[in-house]
Design a protein around this motif. Structure first.
Motif, PDB file in Angstrom:
ATOM      1  N   THR A 141       0.849  -1.186   0.000  1.00 30.12           N
ATOM      2  CA  THR A 141       0.000   0.000   0.000  1.00 30.12           C
ATOM      3  C   THR A 141       0.886   1.237   0.000  1.00 30.12           C
ATOM      4  O   THR A 141       1.977   1.244   0.590  1.00 30.12           O
ATOM      5  CB  THR A 141      -0.947   0.047   1.208  1.00 30.12           C
ATOM      6  N   TYR A 142       0.402   2.298  -0.665  1.00 34.19           N
ATOM      7  CA  TYR A 142       1.175   3.529  -0.852  1.00 34.19           C
ATOM      8  C   TYR A 142       0.319   4.719  -0.438  1.00 34.19           C
ATOM      9  O   TYR A 142      -0.757   4.941  -0.996  1.00 34.19           O
ATOM     10  CB  TYR A 142       1.586   3.690  -2.319  1.00 34.19           C
ATOM     11  N   LEU A 143       0.815   5.487   0.537  1.00 35.82           N
ATOM     12  CA  LEU A 143       0.138   6.703   0.984  1.00 35.82           C
ATOM     13  C   LEU A 143       1.035   7.883   0.634  1.00 35.82           C
ATOM     14  O   LEU A 143       2.188   7.970   1.098  1.00 35.82           O
ATOM     15  CB  LEU A 143      -0.117   6.644   2.493  1.00 35.82           C
ATOM     16  N   THR A 144       0.520   8.792  -0.197  1.00 35.40           N
ATOM     17  CA  THR A 144       1.318   9.888  -0.735  1.00 35.40           C
ATOM     18  C   THR A 144       0.674  11.221  -0.391  1.00 35.40           C
ATOM     19  O   THR A 144      -0.533  11.394  -0.627  1.00 35.40           O
ATOM     20  CB  THR A 144       1.441   9.759  -2.270  1.00 35.40           C
ATOM     21  N   PRO A 145       1.455  12.190   0.160  1.00 33.45           N
ATOM     22  CA  PRO A 145       0.881  13.504   0.492  1.00 33.45           C
ATOM     23  C   PRO A 145       0.539  14.299  -0.767  1.00 33.45           C
ATOM     24  O   PRO A 145       1.092  14.046  -1.842  1.00 33.45           O
ATOM     25  CB  PRO A 145       2.014  14.196   1.273  1.00 33.45           C
ATOM     26  N   PRO A 146      -0.362  15.270  -0.648  1.00 33.74           N
ATOM     27  CA  PRO A 146      -0.702  16.114  -1.805  1.00 33.74           C
ATOM     28  C   PRO A 146       0.533  16.782  -2.403  1.00 33.74           C
ATOM     29  O   PRO A 146       1.459  17.186  -1.673  1.00 33.74           O
ATOM     30  CB  PRO A 146      -1.653  17.159  -1.223  1.00 33.74           C
ATOM     31  N   GLY A 147       0.580  16.851  -3.724  1.00 36.22           N
ATOM     32  CA  GLY A 147       1.626  17.598  -4.416  1.00 36.22           C
ATOM     33  C   GLY A 147       3.004  16.972  -4.384  1.00 36.22           C
ATOM     34  O   GLY A 147       4.000  17.657  -4.604  1.00 36.22           O
ATOM     35  N   THR A 148       3.101  15.667  -4.114  1.00 34.18           N
ATOM     36  CA  THR A 148       4.420  15.031  -4.014  1.00 34.18           C
ATOM     37  C   THR A 148       4.465  13.759  -4.857  1.00 34.18           C
ATOM     38  O   THR A 148       3.452  13.262  -5.335  1.00 34.18           O
ATOM     39  CB  THR A 148       4.762  14.654  -2.556  1.00 34.18           C
ATOM     40  N   GLN A 149       5.695  13.214  -4.996  1.00 33.76           N
ATOM     41  CA  GLN A 149       5.918  11.931  -5.663  1.00 33.76           C
ATOM     42  C   GLN A 149       6.891  11.142  -4.807  1.00 33.76           C
ATOM     43  O   GLN A 149       7.866  11.704  -4.287  1.00 33.76           O
ATOM     44  CB  GLN A 149       6.489  12.155  -7.075  1.00 33.76           C
ATOM     45  N   GLY A 150       6.622   9.867  -4.637  1.00 36.62           N
ATOM     46  CA  GLY A 150       7.446   9.070  -3.728  1.00 36.62           C
ATOM     47  C   GLY A 150       8.487   8.194  -4.394  1.00 36.62           C
ATOM     48  O   GLY A 150       9.455   7.781  -3.750  1.00 36.62           O
ATOM     49  N   PHE A 151       8.314   7.922  -5.704  1.00 34.55           N
ATOM     50  CA  PHE A 151       9.194   6.953  -6.349  1.00 34.55           C
ATOM     51  C   PHE A 151       9.602   7.445  -7.734  1.00 34.55           C
ATOM     52  O   PHE A 151       8.831   8.123  -8.423  1.00 34.55           O
ATOM     53  CB  PHE A 151       8.506   5.590  -6.457  1.00 34.55           C
ATOM     54  N   ALA A 152      10.810   7.052  -8.139  1.00 33.18           N
ATOM     55  CA  ALA A 152      11.298   7.370  -9.473  1.00 33.18           C
ATOM     56  C   ALA A 152      10.608   6.480 -10.500  1.00 33.18           C
ATOM     57  O   ALA A 152      10.090   5.408 -10.162  1.00 33.18           O
ATOM     58  CB  ALA A 152      12.812   7.163  -9.531  1.00 33.18           C
ATOM     59  N   PRO A 153      10.622   6.896 -11.775  1.00 32.16           N
ATOM     60  CA  PRO A 153      10.101   6.009 -12.817  1.00 32.16           C
ATOM     61  C   PRO A 153      10.881   4.691 -12.826  1.00 32.16           C
ATOM     62  O   PRO A 153      12.105   4.679 -12.643  1.00 32.16           O
ATOM     63  CB  PRO A 153      10.338   6.792 -14.115  1.00 32.16           C
ATOM     64  N   HIS A 154      10.173   3.584 -13.042  1.00 33.72           N
ATOM     65  CA  HIS A 154      10.824   2.271 -13.069  1.00 33.72           C
ATOM     66  C   HIS A 154       9.838   1.272 -13.660  1.00 33.72           C
ATOM     67  O   HIS A 154       8.658   1.576 -13.832  1.00 33.72           O
ATOM     68  CB  HIS A 154      11.226   1.820 -11.656  1.00 33.72           C
TER      69      HIS A 154
END
Length: 455
Positions: A141-154
């Protein structure tokens, strides 16, 4: 509600098929398999924010943290991706809510690994789906705050089903860049934006939507400024290819050929080093042609020695080790060893004896929970009922069974989902029939039509 409705279906194979139908709906499973599976992404917009209601939520995420069993690195990753740089910010030790939510408030994404260990509903979902795939079903599961990105393209080495649970997320998906990246065996390293072309699919997932993409498709997701995102990625088919089967099959075929066929044991030509090898690869030499033809002939003949069924059984054995244990309905629990009412009462143990008789009606708990394998040490029955919700926390579970019992176990498999009387098991004696049924009941593999002890 969905999982409860599925529990009323008698056949676990039907449960698995219906759950998969729900997962990709309104696309029909046959259409999905024909047009998308291992081929192309699928976007399903449902316009139904409650489609996944009850599966997992931010409240469940918070409850997992408060349960005290979540540890950084092992169960939870804290990540960020900004200006082309992907970072992991894991401290050591227990993931305390105050620390985790402070990271989140400061723009970090949270990835909960193995949510099935903390969420009964995720466990239930995956335990059913794994039977449909015939391959391990996992999740993050992935929880991400508004306006952000957590991971690089892959790209990943799994078939990915992204279920948007809360909020919304902007996704970009890119086709494999080379033939070598089509259905890859392993995930990629982090990629830079400069390494990507134009996305083949760009969309904003909202709660209730689904995005599927095959292994090898590059992807990245980022949150829009106005909303957080919670999604769960359900995965399967990691290293479950024809090539992975051949990795088991070819060494076994060669070993059998060496034992049974003198041609494989004959010596190489004394002078072969003089005309074979890269140094001699451009030489025109009749001896090279003969050598190549000999190798090709031996490889073609290997198929005659290939123990295909045995290799499949070894794959199945590995799959059963990967599996989550089954989730039991209330009626299944009452009719299995897990609901057996043994207890301490009035100064001593009560209802301890498992009294299975010739008239007791039994069946397998699930169709896919066992596998018979012929091995050098004997006939082994592998099973999943004592597995852990944590991947490979337990060693593979198996029983060594008398070869005379194999017909009875196959009879139970072929009879499923119907109940059969113990005295119809094809064992030699009634004592053997009762003994086998009792053993399988004690391991949670068999259930009875009626509870053995009425409480």
């Amino acid at each position: 509600g969905l999982l409860q409705r599925l529990g009323r279906l008698e056949d676990s194979r039907q449960r698995a098929a219906e759950l998969f139908r729900w997962l990709v709906a309104p696309v029909a499973p046959a259409e999905f398999l024909g047009r998308h599976w291992e081929r192309a992404p699928l976007l399903v917009r449902r316009g139904d924010p409650g489609y996944y209601a009850g599966l997992f939520s931010t409240a469940d995420f918070d409850a997992a943290l408060r349960g005290g069993e979540v540890h950084f690195g092992t169960h939870l990753d804290v990540t960020s991706y900004a200006e082309g740089v992907r970072e992991t910010h894991n401290p050591s030790g227990r993931a305390l809510p105050a620390v985790v939510w402070d990271f989140y408030q400061n723009g970090c994404s949270l990835r909960l690994l193995n949510p099935q260990a903390f969420s009964p509903n995720v466990w239930h979902l995956l335990s059913i789906l794994q039977e449909h795939f015939g391959s391990m079903a996992g999740a993050n599961t992935y929880l991400t705050p508004p306006g952000t990105q957590g991971f690089a393209p892959h790209y990943d080495d799994i078939e990915a089903f992204v279920l948007q649970l809360e909020g919304k997320k902007h996704w970009r998906v890119y086709s494999p860049r080379t033939d070598a990246e089509v259905l890859p065996q392993f995930s990629s390293a982090n990629l830079t934006q400069a390494e990507l072309g134009e996305p083949m699919l760009e969309t904003v997932l909202e709660a209730g939507d689904l995005l599927y993409f095959p292994r090898g498709f590059i992807h990245q997701g980022n949150c829009l400024p106005e909303a957080h995102s919670l999604h769960i990625t359900v995965s399967s088919y990691q290293r479950n290819s024809w090539g992975n089967l051949l990795e088991k099959l070819l060494p076994a075929a060669l070993q059998m050929a060496l034992e049974e066929d003198v041609e494989y044991r004959q010596g190489l030509p004394m002078d072969y080093l003089g005309y074979m090898g890269v140094t001699n690869s451009d030489a025109v030499d009749a001896r090279r042609t003969a050598f190549m033809e000999k190798v090709q002939s031996l490889i073609k003949k290997l198929i005659d020695y290939a123990p295909i069924d045995a290799a499949v059984d070894q794959r199945a054995k590995s799959f059963l080790h990967d599996c989550l244990p089954p989730v039991l309905t209330q009626s299944e629990k009452a009719q299995s060893v897990y609901g057996f009412p043994a207890r301490w009462q009035d100064g001593g143990p009560c209802d301890v004896d498992i009294l299975i008789t010739k008239d007791t009606e039994v069946r397998l708990l699930r169709h896919a929970i066992i596998r018979l394998c012929n091995e050098e040490a004997g006939v082994m029955l592998y099973y999943t009922t004592e597995n852990s919700r944590v991947y490979h926390k337990e060693e593979p579970k198996f029983l060594e069974v008398d070869p005379e019992y194999t017909d009875s176990i196959e009879f139970l498999l072929s009879s499923y989902p119907n109940h059969v009387r113990v005295d119809t098991l094809p064992c030699e004696t009634l004592e053997d029939k009762i003994s086998l049924a009792t053993l399988l009941f004690e391991k949670g593999i068999l259930t009875t039509k009626k509870p053995l002890v009425q409480v």
